[in-house]
Design an enzyme around this catalytic site. Structure first.
Site, PDB file in Angstrom:
ATOM      1  CG  ASP A  30      32.203  64.165  51.164  1.00 59.19           C
ATOM      2  OD1 ASP A  30      32.199  65.317  50.700  1.00 59.19           O
ATOM      3  OD2 ASP A  30      31.824  63.153  50.514  1.00 59.19           O
ATOM      4  CG  ASN A  87      34.845  72.118  44.410  1.00 61.29           C
ATOM      5  OD1 ASN A  87      35.991  72.494  44.155  1.00 61.29           O
ATOM      6  ND2 ASN A  87      34.587  70.911  44.885  1.00 61.29           N
ATOM      7  N   GLY A  93      33.542  71.753  39.666  1.00 61.45           N
ATOM      8  CA  GLY A  93      33.087  70.467  40.177  1.00 61.45           C
ATOM      9  C   GLY A  93      32.026  70.572  41.254  1.00 61.45           C
ATOM     10  CD  GLN A  94      28.445  74.883  44.003  1.00 66.51           C
ATOM     11  OE1 GLN A  94      28.777  75.811  43.267  1.00 66.51           O
ATOM     12  NE2 GLN A  94      27.705  75.055  45.091  1.00 66.51           N
ATOM     13  CG  HIS A 100      29.801  72.078  50.257  1.00 64.45           C
ATOM     14  ND1 HIS A 100      28.841  72.404  49.323  1.00 64.45           N
ATOM     15  CD2 HIS A 100      30.709  71.317  49.605  1.00 64.45           C
ATOM     16  CE1 HIS A 100      29.155  71.849  48.165  1.00 64.45           C
ATOM     17  NE2 HIS A 100      30.294  71.185  48.303  1.00 64.45           N
ATOM     18  CG  HIS A 102      35.050  69.796  49.910  1.00 61.64           C
ATOM     19  ND1 HIS A 102      34.563  68.522  49.693  1.00 61.64           N
ATOM     20  CD2 HIS A 102      34.386  70.597  49.044  1.00 61.64           C
ATOM     21  CE1 HIS A 102      33.657  68.555  48.724  1.00 61.64           C
ATOM     22  NE2 HIS A 102      33.529  69.802  48.316  1.00 61.64           N
TER      23      HIS A 102
HETATM   24  P1  AMP Z   1      30.952  69.560  45.683  1.00 61.82           P
HETATM   25  O1  AMP Z   1      31.313  68.654  44.525  1.00 61.82           O
HETATM   26  O2  AMP Z   1      32.019  70.522  46.067  1.00 61.82           O
HETATM   27  O3  AMP Z   1      29.606  70.213  45.479  1.00 61.82           O
HETATM   28  O4  AMP Z   1      30.859  68.591  46.938  1.00 61.82           O
HETATM   29  C1  AMP Z   1      29.708  67.925  47.324  1.00 61.82           C
HETATM   30  C2  AMP Z   1      30.139  66.896  48.318  1.00 61.82           C
HETATM   31  O5  AMP Z   1      29.007  66.468  49.046  1.00 61.82           O
HETATM   32  C3  AMP Z   1      30.749  65.629  47.678  1.00 61.82           C
HETATM   33  O6  AMP Z   1      32.065  65.437  48.208  1.00 61.82           O
HETATM   34  C4  AMP Z   1      29.793  64.520  48.103  1.00 61.82           C
HETATM   35  O7  AMP Z   1      30.447  63.315  48.378  1.00 61.82           O
HETATM   36  C5  AMP Z   1      29.135  65.116  49.336  1.00 61.82           C
HETATM   37  N1  AMP Z   1      27.795  64.637  49.623  1.00 61.82           N
HETATM   38  C6  AMP Z   1      26.738  64.574  48.778  1.00 61.82           C
HETATM   39  N2  AMP Z   1      25.662  64.111  49.423  1.00 61.82           N
HETATM   40  C7  AMP Z   1      26.030  63.897  50.712  1.00 61.82           C
HETATM   41  C8  AMP Z   1      25.368  63.425  51.881  1.00 61.82           C
HETATM   42  N3  AMP Z   1      24.068  63.059  51.849  1.00 61.82           N
HETATM   43  N4  AMP Z   1      26.074  63.323  53.023  1.00 61.82           N
HETATM   44  C9  AMP Z   1      27.370  63.678  53.064  1.00 61.82           C
HETATM   45  N5  AMP Z   1      28.056  64.141  52.011  1.00 61.82           N
HETATM   46  C10 AMP Z   1      27.402  64.253  50.851  1.00 61.82           C
END
Ligand code: AMP
Ligand code: ZN
Length: 114
Positions: A30, A87, A93-94, A100, A102
């Site tokens: 991440d 999420n 919080g998505q 994905h 986490h």
């Molecule tokens: P969510 O809030 O569950 O949709 O999580 C999205 C996650 O993607 C967050 O933890 C971000 O930090 C991560 N994220 C967004 N863009 C990137 C990227 N280019 N590379 C790696 N992680 C990312």
């Protein structure tokens, strides 16, 4: 999907610190880690979120969890404990609308989550 950041990572059009890859799935660090271990495990095929998972996707979802387990073991946090989070939609919080998981670990996790 052309404007999806995780599709771009899967297509190698956007760089990421890739931890694991196979034909159907990808895991990478991440970009904004919330724990010492914070990986994201995704299907390469675009699925927006859990609400879009169909019967045909059951295999890939199980596969993503197997990958998360393997990474947790490789990173030495399996026995201590780790958290898998998905999420779904705004109140959860998505922010990225490509499914994905986490994988969070390496510190004590609190419950209930914020
Ligand atoms: P969510 O809030 O569950 O949709 O999580 C999205 C996650 O993607 C967050 O933890 C971000 O930090 C991560 N994220 C967004 N863009 C990137 C990227 N280019 N590379 C790696 N992680 C990312
Ligand atoms: Zn996508």
């Amino acid at each position: 999907m052309s404007d999806c950041i995780f599709c771009k990572i899967a297509d190698k059009k956007v760089p990421a610190r890739i931890i694991y890859e196979d034909e159907d799935a990808l895991a990478f660090e991440d970009i904004n880690p919330q724990a010492p271990v914070h990986a994201l495990i995704i299907p390469k095929r675009h699925i927006a979120n859990t609400l879009d998972i169909t019967e045909d996707d059951n295999h890939i979802v199980g596969h993503l969890i197997q990958i998360a387990n393997r990474i947790a073991s490789d990173k030495g946090i399996a026995e201590r404990g780790f958290r898998l989070v998905i999420n779904c939609n705004p109140e959860a919080g998505q922010t990225v609308y490509h499914l994905h998981i986490h994988l969070l670990g390496g510190r004590i996790m609190h419950w209930p989550p914020g």
